[in-house]
Design a protein around this motif. Structure first.
Motif, PDB file in Angstrom:
ATOM      1  N   LEU A  41      27.472  37.767  46.158  1.00 53.43           N
ATOM      2  CA  LEU A  41      28.649  38.608  45.918  1.00 53.43           C
ATOM      3  C   LEU A  41      29.623  37.898  44.984  1.00 53.43           C
ATOM      4  N   GLU A  44      28.511  37.935  41.468  1.00 55.16           N
ATOM      5  CA  GLU A  44      28.596  39.224  40.781  1.00 55.16           C
ATOM      6  C   GLU A  44      30.033  39.642  40.514  1.00 55.16           C
ATOM      7  N   VAL A  45      30.930  39.296  41.436  1.00 54.73           N
ATOM      8  CA  VAL A  45      32.338  39.591  41.189  1.00 54.73           C
ATOM      9  C   VAL A  45      32.871  38.623  40.124  1.00 54.73           C
ATOM     10  N   THR A  61      42.607  35.876  46.999  1.00 57.89           N
ATOM     11  CA  THR A  61      43.239  37.130  46.585  1.00 57.89           C
ATOM     12  C   THR A  61      42.184  38.173  46.229  1.00 57.89           C
ATOM     13  N   VAL A  62      41.207  37.743  45.432  1.00 53.98           N
ATOM     14  CA  VAL A  62      40.125  38.670  45.084  1.00 53.98           C
ATOM     15  C   VAL A  62      39.383  39.090  46.340  1.00 53.98           C
ATOM     16  N   MET A  65      41.071  41.880  47.985  1.00 51.56           N
ATOM     17  CA  MET A  65      40.831  43.139  47.286  1.00 51.56           C
ATOM     18  C   MET A  65      39.480  43.714  47.680  1.00 51.56           C
ATOM     19  N   LEU A  66      38.471  42.849  47.701  1.00 51.34           N
ATOM     20  CA  LEU A  66      37.151  43.336  48.087  1.00 51.34           C
ATOM     21  C   LEU A  66      37.164  43.800  49.540  1.00 51.34           C
TER      22      LEU A  66
END
Lengths: 312, 312
Positions: A41, A44-45, A61-62, A65-66
């Motif tokens: 993951l 890919e992000v 932080t990301v 969001m996910l």
DNA sequence: ATAGCCGTTGCCGAAACGGCATCAACCTGT
DNA sequence: ACAGGTTGATGCCGTTTCGGCAACGGCTAT
């Protein structure tokens, strides 16, 4: 019905448990499988999703969001499932409710009992928390419906309804104040009082008013359980403060008397909010119960305001 | 960033194209792969998702439910992607707008030009349709923002704003009516008129009013293009009807005059709605443009109502 | 009847997945 | 300082899943 990539569910489990190995235990898979899916993951992000602390993982932080996206997906999947099930007449599902203690005495038990009478296949999960924790559980996707004091709610929550109830003093039938129609705070403070601890929102409602008084009341009893405070008041220990929501049964038995607070001529309101995650469409059975809940609370609000009109 | 099961995207493509082989061409995979994923999905849902007609596939009821879920997932994935991108300063994305023709002359071009001036990385897709088609494109997930006549909208759409504009007659500068401040329908019908065909919503606004009149107007010109009708009016062919939204440029050149319609003392309103899929959180850049759109239309509404106050 | 399109299926190589054992890094209690 | 436990990551390998190719039967239009 698992047509979503395992990575999604693994990520969700890791976020909830805060650890890859713990998530693996919950998921009944090897920890290496979970670890790899998380790494995939992140690749890919294009950005790390967790901070690897020595003792478990924390969202970046990301990652948060996910997490929001994954929560939206899984909750909407639930709704889809229930939509399909209800199509074939299988009106079943489970509703998770997080609420504050005021509701446990009469509102929720009666409502759920009546609802279960009509829809046996709907199960309930109930969790009693403080107002802030209720909102957080909702945000984290751990509850479907939240009932809490109407604080400022984060933008990811939607306030479905706002009901206001009068805060009042609760005393035993034999208490000297029991014959009055309403009471002021000063009148109450002449007697031993049962105060709420700061973790209860009643504390934050009353504290500003008490601070305005010249005299500081003598400390009597402080507690963090509405239930306990009510039982203490019933035994004549002192004056407790809460809304009438929580004293339905004892009031019917005529052991307790509810006296609306009168603060310089105006009532003291306790605002109760019903909350739901904003980015979400509820399953039909949850939406149905939610409507009943809103209606019931509205009904109680109406009844109480009729029993204790503002001009008294 | 493809962390969703391929079945999801395959299903989405098949729904849009209405055929497995066509979807396979779009996805650049073999048709057998698509077929298998669909079959697997149906097996896991436990119910067929498509009706296999001789010429392509049609969604079943369960299929439509899944389509809703898949649309929610993919649109929310887009939002997540844009959230991540904007975190690293890459404020880029693409906005798809479906709107009716009235907006094409001045509102949308100006707004998009100004927006592109500030955010070069945001691209636009614009599709002009009839009002009903605008709403349908939105429902089907083929557009992000829809602008249409405010009909009754289906529950899966959310009306972000509702703006009303006065319907009026549009005539050339030399037209006998051009000196008036307002006109009635009867006054217009004394001259050759350019009627809208039923596929334009102007037709449905005016038809009830015309039906009330005693005399049936002589047929002049009927058209289904607002642009064409405006150009005809500018050349003195007759009286056209539309809102002032569509005649910005020609009006500035003083070739056209806009005369608000006066129907027995009251204006004739044309309600314009801005729509968005309800079960969806928009990406930040889309939300930003949406706000500008609402503001701009509100501004125009205010300006026009000031220029032609209701009491005239 | 023929040609063209449709979705499905058998076969097979490639890619992805999961389980096991192992590793280094870290915290904790002694 | 040291040992024991826990954490996430990695190499290896069998299993599962996926996708491409070719062929089949059903249908429509010419």
């Amino acid at each position: 019905m698992r047509f979503h990539s395992p990575a999604i569910q693994y990520f969700h489990a890791v976020r909830r448990t805060g650890s890859i190995r713990a998530a693996a235990r919950v998921l009944n898979v090897a920890s290496s499988a979970v670890s790899r899916q998380i790494l995939k993951l992140e690749q890919e992000v294009g950005s790390p999703l967790f901070e690897r602390n020595a003792r478990g993982l924390t969202l970046t932080t990301v990652g948060e969001m996910l997490a929001r996206h994954v929560m939206n997906v899984l909750q909407d999947l639930d709704r889809f499932r229930s939509d399909v099930a209800s199509l074939s007449g299988n009106w079943r599902g489970s509703i998770s409710i997080a609420c504050i203690e005021s509701l446990t005495e009469s509102v929720l038990p009666e409502l759920i009992a009546s609802h279960r009478g009509r829809a046996r296949r709907v199960s309930f999960t109930l969790e009693v928390k403080g107002s802030a924790d209720v909102l957080e559980a909702l945000s984290r996707g751990e509850a479907d419906i939240g009932i809490a004091m109407a604080l400022r709610h984060p933008p990811d929550l939607r306030q479905v309804a706002l009901k206001r109830f009068r805060l009042g003093a609760v005393v035993a039938r034999e208490h000297p104040l029991a014959r009055r129609k309403t009471v002021t705070l000063e009148q109450c403070l002449a007697f031993p009082v049962i105060n709420a601890l700061p973790e209860l929102s009643i504390y934050h409602l009353l504290q500003p008013l008490i601070a305005q008084l010249s005299e500081t009341p003598e400390p009597a009893i402080q507690a963090n359980s509405i239930d306990l405070m009510r039982e203490l008041a019933a035994r004549g220990v002192g004056v407790a403060f809460q809304t009438q929501l929580g004293i339905g049964r004892l009031s019917r038995d005529s052991q307790l008397v509810f006296l609306p607070l009168d603060n310089a001529g105006s009532p003291v309101w306790s605002d109760l909010g019903i909350y739901v995650r904003a980015e979400r469409t509820l399953p039909a059975y949850t939406e149905s119960f939610l409507q009943e809940l809103v209606r019931e609370l509205g009904e109680r609000e109406r009844r109480e305001n009729a029993a204790y009109p503002q001009t008294s």
